[in-house]
Design an enzyme around this catalytic site. Structure first.
Site, PDB file in Angstrom:
ATOM      1  N   SER A   1      53.480  10.930  42.223  1.00  0.00           N
ATOM      2  CA  SER A   1      54.216  12.085  42.732  1.00  0.00           C
ATOM      3  C   SER A   1      54.054  12.297  44.233  1.00  0.00           C
ATOM      4  CB  SER A   1      53.777  13.353  42.002  1.00  0.00           C
ATOM      5  OG  SER A   1      52.381  13.574  42.172  1.00  0.00           O
TER       6      SER A   1
ATOM      7  N   ASP B   1      51.428  23.167  46.434  1.00  0.00           N
ATOM      8  CA  ASP B   1      51.443  23.771  45.096  1.00  0.00           C
ATOM      9  C   ASP B   1      50.116  23.651  44.360  1.00  0.00           C
ATOM     10  OD1 ASP B   1      51.373  21.085  44.522  1.00  0.00           O
ATOM     11  OD2 ASP B   1      53.312  21.000  43.506  1.00  0.00           O
TER      12      ASP B   1
ATOM     13  N   HIS C   1      49.906  18.994  45.396  1.00  0.00           N
ATOM     14  CA  HIS C   1      50.574  18.219  46.433  1.00  0.00           C
ATOM     15  C   HIS C   1      50.514  18.948  47.776  1.00  0.00           C
ATOM     16  CE1 HIS C   1      52.494  17.450  42.459  1.00  0.00           C
ATOM     17  NE2 HIS C   1      52.258  16.200  42.820  1.00  0.00           N
TER      18      HIS C   1
END
Length: 367
Positions: free
Chosen positions: A34, A336, A339
């Site tokens: 991610s 968040d 990340h």
């Protein structure tokens, strides 16, 4: 002209020459999770209503959600910009007809370096995806015939390409840590994870890659999710910046093993340039001096979240009901809880490009 002025003139001219040297990467191929997924998870439809498919994700640069796990651009986006290339399209967009002329991004949010079977055999069943590094490598192989027709044309194409192998491996540890695994227990995984990354790197070299960058892991002990889930009443568990020492020590251990493995690959493939990207060192610079880097909102607290000491609430994660995004993500390094923000990714990308966090520097590529 005195010596000091002469020195400054020479330095200026040298820097100007260095910055004006053209780079001739013509494409980028990226593998990872991610931290560099530019839309594969979103396009896969694996999740019915993924929060990364809606605002506030993407709010800063794109003004709409793109499938990136951040408020804006990622490291891979800034690297593409630096070489005047388009943003690297996700593999699933290429499969739908988008051009792969300037590279492909195979990264998939939630991906692991080890195959999914490794985790299922150990009753670790919280994987977001089965699209491990091996799966991504096979996607590349399947697509290769569409990129070039024979060995000669492939070698010519790939020698002008940058291959980013990661960051990946972080999720292998995350899944195990989040289910209660300890640092000592997880150390036994490190050779396997490092082996998977170096095997993939070696496989790409055999496929024709000549320029590769392999990142290490971030300082997970400074991440809001770890600081929240593993909050400790013992002050000695934290360093002077508020990070959990044991988890950062684990990340450093992983990185030390990656660097050793890359040294061995360099001996095996002396004709290939293999760069190590020090994500850990780059991130720790702004953890150590957040104000100097413009992170007035802090580096440990998430910009977007559902409250708590680090603004990370597993029941109200960013994008879910009960969460809220800060007004100005540029003054935070953490987006968040898991990340980073575009501002943090920009700083790290620049550190890779100028060489302060890459060995050797990305910009030293010989012409």
């Amino acid at each position: 002209m005195n010596c000091k002025i002469l020195f400054l003139v020479i330095l200026f001219l040298t820097l100007g020459l260095a910055l004006s040297i053209p780079q001739n990467y013509e494409s980028i191929f990226n593998f990872g999770d991610s931290l560099s997924d530019t839309g594969n998870l979103l396009l896969s439809g694996a999740l019915a209503f993924p929060v990364i498919g809606q605002l506030p994700y993407g709010k800063t640069f794109f003004q709409h959600a793109t499938g990136r796990c951040s408020d804006g651009r990622l490291i891979i986006d800034f690297i593409a910009e630096a070489f005047s290339l388009p943003y690297v399209p996700p593999y699933l967009a290429v499969k739908q007809g988008q051009s792969a002329q300037h590279g492909v991004n195979f990264a998939f949010a939630g991906a692991t370096a080890l195959d999914a079977e490794f985790f299922f055999e150990r009753n670790i069943s919280i994987l977001w995806t089965n699209n491990s590094l091996n799966v991504q490598l096979n996607w590349f192989r399947d697509l290769k015939s569409d990129l070039c027709s024979d060995k000669e044309s492939c070698d010519d194409f790939f020698k002008k390409s940058l291959f980013m192998v990661g960051e990946i491996g972080g999720n292998d540890y995350n899944y195990a840590f989040f289910l209660g695994g300890g640092s000592k227990q997880l150390r036994s995984m490190v050779p396997l994870v490092v082996g998977a990354i170096t095997d993939a790197t070696s496989a790409l070299i055999e496929e024709g890659a000549a320029e590769l960058m392999v990142p290490g892991n971030f300082p997970i002990g400074c991440s809001a999710v770890y600081l929240t889930l593993f909050e400790s009443p013992n002050k000695e568990d934290y360093d002077r910046h508020g990070c959990l020492k044991a988890f950062n020590a684990f990340a450093k251990y992983h990185n030390s093993q990656i660097k050793k493995a890359l040294d061995m690959l360099r001996q095996k493939y002396p004709h290939v340039r293999i760069m190590y990207a020090d994500y850990y060192g780059a991130a720790m610079r702004f953890v150590h001096t957040p104000l100097h880097h413009g992170f007035y909102g802090g580096t440990l607290k998430a910009c977007c979240g559902g409250g708590g000491p680090y603004n990370f609430n597993n029941s109200a994660r960013c994008g879910h009901a009960g969460s809220e995004a800060c007004q100005d993500p540029s003054i935070y390094s953490n987006w968040d809880g898991i990340h980073l923000t575009e501002a943090a990714y920009r700083y790290i990308a620049l550190a890779l490009i100028n060489g302060s966090s890459s060995q050797p520097p990305l910009l030293s590529r010989p012409l």
